[in-house]
Design a protein around this motif. Structure first.
Motif, PDB file in Angstrom:
ATOM      1  N   GLN A   1       0.047   2.530   7.280  1.00  0.00           N
ATOM      2  CA  GLN A   1      -0.392   3.417   6.322  1.00  0.00           C
ATOM      3  C   GLN A   1      -1.375   4.602   6.810  1.00  0.00           C
ATOM      4  O   GLN A   1      -1.168   5.670   5.756  1.00  0.00           O
ATOM      5  N   HIS A   2      -2.079   4.690   7.461  1.00  0.00           N
ATOM      6  CA  HIS A   2      -2.961   5.694   7.942  1.00  0.00           C
ATOM      7  C   HIS A   2      -3.166   6.130   8.909  1.00  0.00           C
ATOM      8  O   HIS A   2      -4.257   7.134   9.473  1.00  0.00           O
TER       9      HIS A   2
ATOM     10  N   ASP B   1      -0.640   4.416  -1.543  1.00  0.00           N
ATOM     11  CA  ASP B   1      -1.985   4.800  -0.756  1.00  0.00           C
ATOM     12  C   ASP B   1      -2.155   6.028  -0.893  1.00  0.00           C
ATOM     13  O   ASP B   1      -0.881   6.811  -0.653  1.00  0.00           O
TER      14      ASP B   1
ATOM     15  N   HIS C   1       0.994  -1.282  -0.361  1.00  0.00           N
ATOM     16  CA  HIS C   1       0.068   0.469   0.059  1.00  0.00           C
ATOM     17  C   HIS C   1       1.101   1.754  -0.093  1.00  0.00           C
ATOM     18  O   HIS C   1       0.763   2.272   0.672  1.00  0.00           O
ATOM     19  N   SER C   2       1.952   1.095  -0.635  1.00  0.00           N
ATOM     20  CA  SER C   2       2.566   2.560  -0.546  1.00  0.00           C
ATOM     21  C   SER C   2       2.677   3.663  -1.864  1.00  0.00           C
ATOM     22  O   SER C   2       3.250   4.816  -1.405  1.00  0.00           O
TER      23      SER C   2
END
Length: 386
Positions: free
Chosen positions: A296-297, A270, A267-268
């Motif tokens: 990531q979030h 995103d 998920h790089s």
């Protein structure tokens, strides 16, 4: 929808695994065409949904779903619902869903090559194509699904119940347009054909959840890489179409789930939430479910220090993630919830999951353990916030 007036309420993103393991096995066989969708299957599905409703209530969840059990979002599912679709074999270079060609996959070809070889059924060997006008064909299957859920809820207390339905801006991830003259016309047609489904859920007395990973996870699938402003124009077409489709439903009967795709991977690529948060908030809905628990979030709680949550709205941050099999500690869950409560107000926060915890995400034992940790973490946060 209820606000968290005296404690943090708990919910999840929709999809769950059944504690009736025999159903999961049979459901896979039906999906793969090895077993028929006959009366025995339907009876077991009703039993599995009753199990999953009871399990959610036993765990202490306040807002529950039917676990989306038995709902495979593929050609047979949508061919029952709308006209204008065909199923075709893939040609060289084609993919069965837009997420199988992305800039993230370009950056990690070895990883995805290894992963795809171990889960070939996920890669969609065929594609759904729109070759004619999209019109609503029948709501019979939807009405059956709703009736099964309501039967499982009967006499089970005061828990709120929601029913997920897909957004037009996610349908175009795996329905490819060969009929409409423009992207705008295609998305408008998808939204209009889905409108009766949204309304049917609310007419049945349930909260409708709009599942819309497409708002965020379309970003790495577009070539060439768009500018942020170009992507926002692309996303706004989908937001406007969804608002139009929801025009007959009161906002307080609608919740919205936005994530960056349910698959496990880097998920790089995103897109940061800050670039689309205002578009999301422009939707005429009451509650917003967003990824907030994965690495990531997790940092994006800070977005809500700069972006005001409109009055009367509810934020459902994911405080446990489907992207790791490590079960989050309740103290960590509590810390995450307190951050959001401090940013938007404790009464406006519900505890949620990043995405569905069902089959294909994490093992069912781990998924339910994460939900248990979320409920415990919400209790710890509530003790500190009230």
């Amino acid at each position: 929808m209820r606000h968290s007036t005296d404690r943090i309420l708990c919910t999840h993103a929709g999809r769950l695994s059944s504690s009736l393991r025999e159903f999961e096995t049979l459901d896979q066989e039906v999906w793969q065409g090895r077993k028929p969708e006959d009366d025995a299957y339907l009876a077991m599905k009703r039993e599995a949904i009753a199990h999953v409703v009871d399990h959610q209530l036993e765990m202490g969840l306040d807002v529950i779903s039917d676990g989306e059990l038995g709902r495979r979002r593929d050609f047979p599912y949508y061919d029952k619902r709308m006209t204008g679709l065909e199923l075709r074999d893939l040609k060289e270079g084609e993919v069965g869903a837009t997420v199988f060609k992305s800039r993230e996959r370009d950056a990690f070809p070895g990883y995805y090559g290894d992963v795809d070889s171990k889960r070939p059924a996920i890669a969609r060997p065929k594609k759904i194509v729109c070759t004619g006008p999209l019109t609503s064909k029948s709501l019979d299957t939807l009405h059956d699904e709703i009736a099964t859920f309501k039967a499982a809820l009967a006499g089970k207390g005061e828990a709120e119940a929601f029913f997920p339905v897909i957004a037009p801006g996610w349908l175009d991830h795996f329905i490819f347009n060969e009929y409409y003259n423009s992207d705008e016309e295609f998305i408008e047609a998808l939204s209009e054909v889905m409108r009766p489904e949204y309304e049917a859920v609310v007419d049945a007395g349930l909260i409708v959840q709009i599942d819309d990973p497409g708002l965020a996870d379309s970003w790495p699938t577009l070539y060439p890489k768009p500018t942020i402003e170009e992507y926002r124009r692309y996303a706004k077409i989908r937001v406007d179409a969804l608002n139009h489709a929801l025009r007959n439903i009161p906002a307080e009967r609608i919740r919205y789930h936005c994530c960056w795709g349910s698959w496990v991977g880097p998920h790089s690529e995103d897109l940061p939430l800050k670039h689309i948060v205002d578009l999301m908030l422009s939707l005429n809905i009451q509650a917003y479910s967003v990824e907030a628990g994965n690495v990531q979030h997790e940092h994006e709680w800070q977005v809500w220090e700069e972006t005001k949550l409109p009055a009367g709205k509810i934020l459902i941050p994911g405080v446990v993630s489907h992207k790791t099999e490590v079960v989050e500690h309740p103290e960590l869950v509590a810390q995450r919830l307190i951050r959001y409560a401090n940013a938007v107000g404790r009464e406006n926060v519900q505890a949620g999951t990043d995405c569905g915890m069902g089959l294909g995400r994490v093992h069912y034992e781990i998924g339910w353990a994460k939900i248990a940790s979320m409920v415990e973490g919400a209790k710890l946060a509530s003790e500190k916030l009230w």
